[in-house]
Enzyme design. Structure first.
Site, PDB file in Angstrom:
ATOM      1  CB  SER A 120      69.278  27.152-115.259  1.00 20.58           C
ATOM      2  OG  SER A 120      70.029  28.233-115.737  1.00 20.58           O
ATOM      3  CG  ASP A 164      74.081  31.102-119.398  1.00 25.37           C
ATOM      4  OD1 ASP A 164      75.109  31.760-119.653  1.00 25.37           O
ATOM      5  OD2 ASP A 164      73.288  31.384-118.484  1.00 25.37           O
TER       6      ASP A 164
HETATM    7  P1  ADP Z   1      72.508  28.773-112.191  1.00 26.18           P
HETATM    8  O1  ADP Z   1      72.059  28.579-113.596  1.00 26.18           O
HETATM    9  O2  ADP Z   1      73.413  29.930-112.023  1.00 26.18           O
HETATM   10  O3  ADP Z   1      73.099  27.545-111.579  1.00 26.18           O
HETATM   11  P2  ADP Z   1      69.705  29.152-111.784  1.00 26.18           P
HETATM   12  O4  ADP Z   1      68.914  29.697-110.649  1.00 26.18           O
HETATM   13  O5  ADP Z   1      69.551  29.780-113.110  1.00 26.18           O
HETATM   14  O6  ADP Z   1      71.211  29.116-111.314  1.00 26.18           O
HETATM   15  O7  ADP Z   1      69.326  27.617-111.972  1.00 26.18           O
HETATM   16  C1  ADP Z   1      69.389  26.717-110.884  1.00 26.18           C
HETATM   17  C2  ADP Z   1      68.188  25.788-110.922  1.00 26.18           C
HETATM   18  O8  ADP Z   1      68.313  24.839-112.003  1.00 26.18           O
HETATM   19  C3  ADP Z   1      68.076  24.938-109.673  1.00 26.18           C
HETATM   20  O9  ADP Z   1      67.459  25.638-108.622  1.00 26.18           O
HETATM   21  C4  ADP Z   1      67.223  23.782-110.186  1.00 26.18           C
HETATM   22  O10 ADP Z   1      65.864  24.153-110.238  1.00 26.18           O
HETATM   23  C5  ADP Z   1      67.734  23.605-111.616  1.00 26.18           C
HETATM   24  N1  ADP Z   1      68.765  22.568-111.645  1.00 26.18           N
HETATM   25  C6  ADP Z   1      70.076  22.724-111.876  1.00 26.18           C
HETATM   26  N2  ADP Z   1      70.747  21.550-111.771  1.00 26.18           N
HETATM   27  C7  ADP Z   1      69.816  20.627-111.465  1.00 26.18           C
HETATM   28  C8  ADP Z   1      69.860  19.211-111.191  1.00 26.18           C
HETATM   29  N3  ADP Z   1      71.010  18.525-111.189  1.00 26.18           N
HETATM   30  N4  ADP Z   1      68.699  18.582-110.912  1.00 26.18           N
HETATM   31  C9  ADP Z   1      67.541  19.268-110.879  1.00 26.18           C
HETATM   32  N5  ADP Z   1      67.438  20.574-111.105  1.00 26.18           N
HETATM   33  C10 ADP Z   1      68.562  21.263-111.381  1.00 26.18           C
HETATM   34 MG    MG Z   2      70.865  29.955-114.689  1.00 27.72          MG
END
Ligand code: ADP
Ligand code: MG
Length: 370
Positions: A120, A164
């Site tokens: 994220s 982050d």
């Molecule tokens: P983390 O930050 O631990 O990976 P989060 O739930 O905070 O988990 O964030 C994950 C979310 O960020 C995904 O569900 C999506 O909505 C968004 N995201 C992350 N990477 C991408 C990507 N490559 N393309 C689109 N959305 C993304």
């Molecule tokens: Mg996150």
């Protein structure tokens, strides 16, 4: 350009018919030490990892395309999808007084989603840097990070600290980043794993952090109560000798926070002296404190740390909030294979989920590629 940046640029061109004006990308992160210290005004020590989200942007239009999800969404309507992250950044820029004009964007990423490696922050930081460049906003990295945190807190609705976004925007290659979560000062700390023959092994336990929200909020409240009892604004200001005035859960939580802050600063000293043995011992001590004092570990994370120690890892610990998610170990480069197989076997014997493994060296934060 990196392959991922090429992929975002190609997706943009294919989807929207013209090449993009700007391409940027930003990495995920792991936290080396300093857990549950951020909301107590303390210290954290993350480093950026070689998994990123890339974005290609161009003026005009108002569409967002994800090459990973194969979806196009509008720039404007909040809908609880991945597109809320870039929308959130636009919103937070507006809140900070920076006007953006209509744009299109295409995203491609390889930070595992929802594993605690902060995909994220990567998508927010990539978007923010790309828009800064596209619209010539001239914002500093720290300003962009604060905007991204505001985006996540105020628009997406996730109550995260600054770590982050700082890691994704401010890290340097071959270095960790010491962040003072109160003053928001940050400085690079050398982390030359390659010449020490070490690598960072990450184990994603694939245990969903199901109780994480409840447990996390509880811990925050317990810390606030402990600080109140001690008459300090935040546990950052509590001293070891004060803690005898606490009891029960408040004392346990406060002892973790106070000792963890000391460990982060010790770890920084150890890294500056390239003393990875000492650094590793601090990682083990951090894990024990999170397990016994803060009570956020789970059997999978404890098993990983115990097996890493048995295999002679200089250090290992859970990373992130706990209750599931990832653990990390420092390990000798080229020798992680046997350890991973052993962990897989023991996890299977104990009926745990099959874990995922990643290996990282610290990389630079967000970059404009074009
Ligand atoms: P983390 O930050 O631990 O990976 P989060 O739930 O905070 O988990 O964030 C994950 C979310 O960020 C995904 O569900 C999506 O909505 C968004 N995201 C992350 N990477 C991408 C990507 N490559 N393309 C689109 N959305 C993304
Ligand atoms: Mg996150």
């Amino acid at each position: 350009m990196r392959a991922l940046e090429e992929k975002a640029a190609a997706a943009y061109t294919e989807k929207f018919g013209d090449p993009p004006d700007t391409v940027a990308s930003a990495p995920g992160r792991i936290n080396l030490i300093g857990e549950h210290t951020d909301y107590n005004g303390g210290f954290v020590l993350p480093c950026a990892i070689d998994r990123r989200v890339a974005v290609a942007v161009g003026r005009s239009g108002n569409e967002l395309y994800s090459a990973d999800f194969g979806e196009t969404r509008s720039l404007t309507e909040k809908d609880s999808s991945w597109a809320d992250y870039p929308r959130a950044v636009v919103w937070a820029m507006g809140e900070a007084g920076h006007r953006t004009e209509p744009f299109r964007a295409a995203f491609a990423g390889n930070v595992p989603l929802g594993s605690g490696l902060s995909s994220s922050a990567a998508i927010e930081a990539a978007t923010a840097l790309a828009l800064d460049s596209l619209f010539g906003l001239g914002l500093k990295r720290k300003e962009l990070a604060v905007i991204c945190q505001k985006a996540e807190n105020g628009f997406v609705g996730v109550n995260s600290g600054i770590m982050d976004q700082y890691a994704s925007l401010l890290c340097e290659a071959g270095a960790a980043l010491l962040v003072d979560c109160r003053s928001l000062e940050a400085e690079p700390v050398p982390l030359d794993l390659e010449s020490a023959g070490l690598t960072l092994l990450v184990c994603d336990t694939r245990v969903e952090r199901g109780l994480a929200d409840t447990g996390y909020n509880q811990r925050r409240e317990e810390c606030e109560r402990a600080a109140k009892t001690l008459g300090v604004g935040e546990l950052r200001d509590a001293r070891d000798e004060d803690l005898d005035r606490l009891s029960g859960v408040e004392e346990k939580r406060a002892r973790h926070v106070v000792s963890e802050n000391v460990r982060v600063l010790d770890a920084v000293d150890a890294l500056r002296e390239e003393d990875f043995e000492r650094f590793g011992r601090l990682m083990y001590a951090s894990h024990a404190s999170l397990r016994d004092g803060y009570e956020v570990s789970i059997p999978e994370l404890d098993t990983f740390v115990a097996l890493a120690e048995e295999a002679g890892a200089p250090g290992a610990r859970l990373t992130g909030a706990g209750f599931g998610g990832c653990a990390i170990a420092l390990f000798r480069t080229g020798e992680t294979g046997a350890l991973c197989r052993k962990i897989e076997t023991v996890f299977a014997d104990r009926g745990f989920n099959k874990p995922d493994f990643y290996e990282f060296v610290p990389v630079a934060g967000a970059e404009v590629a074009r």
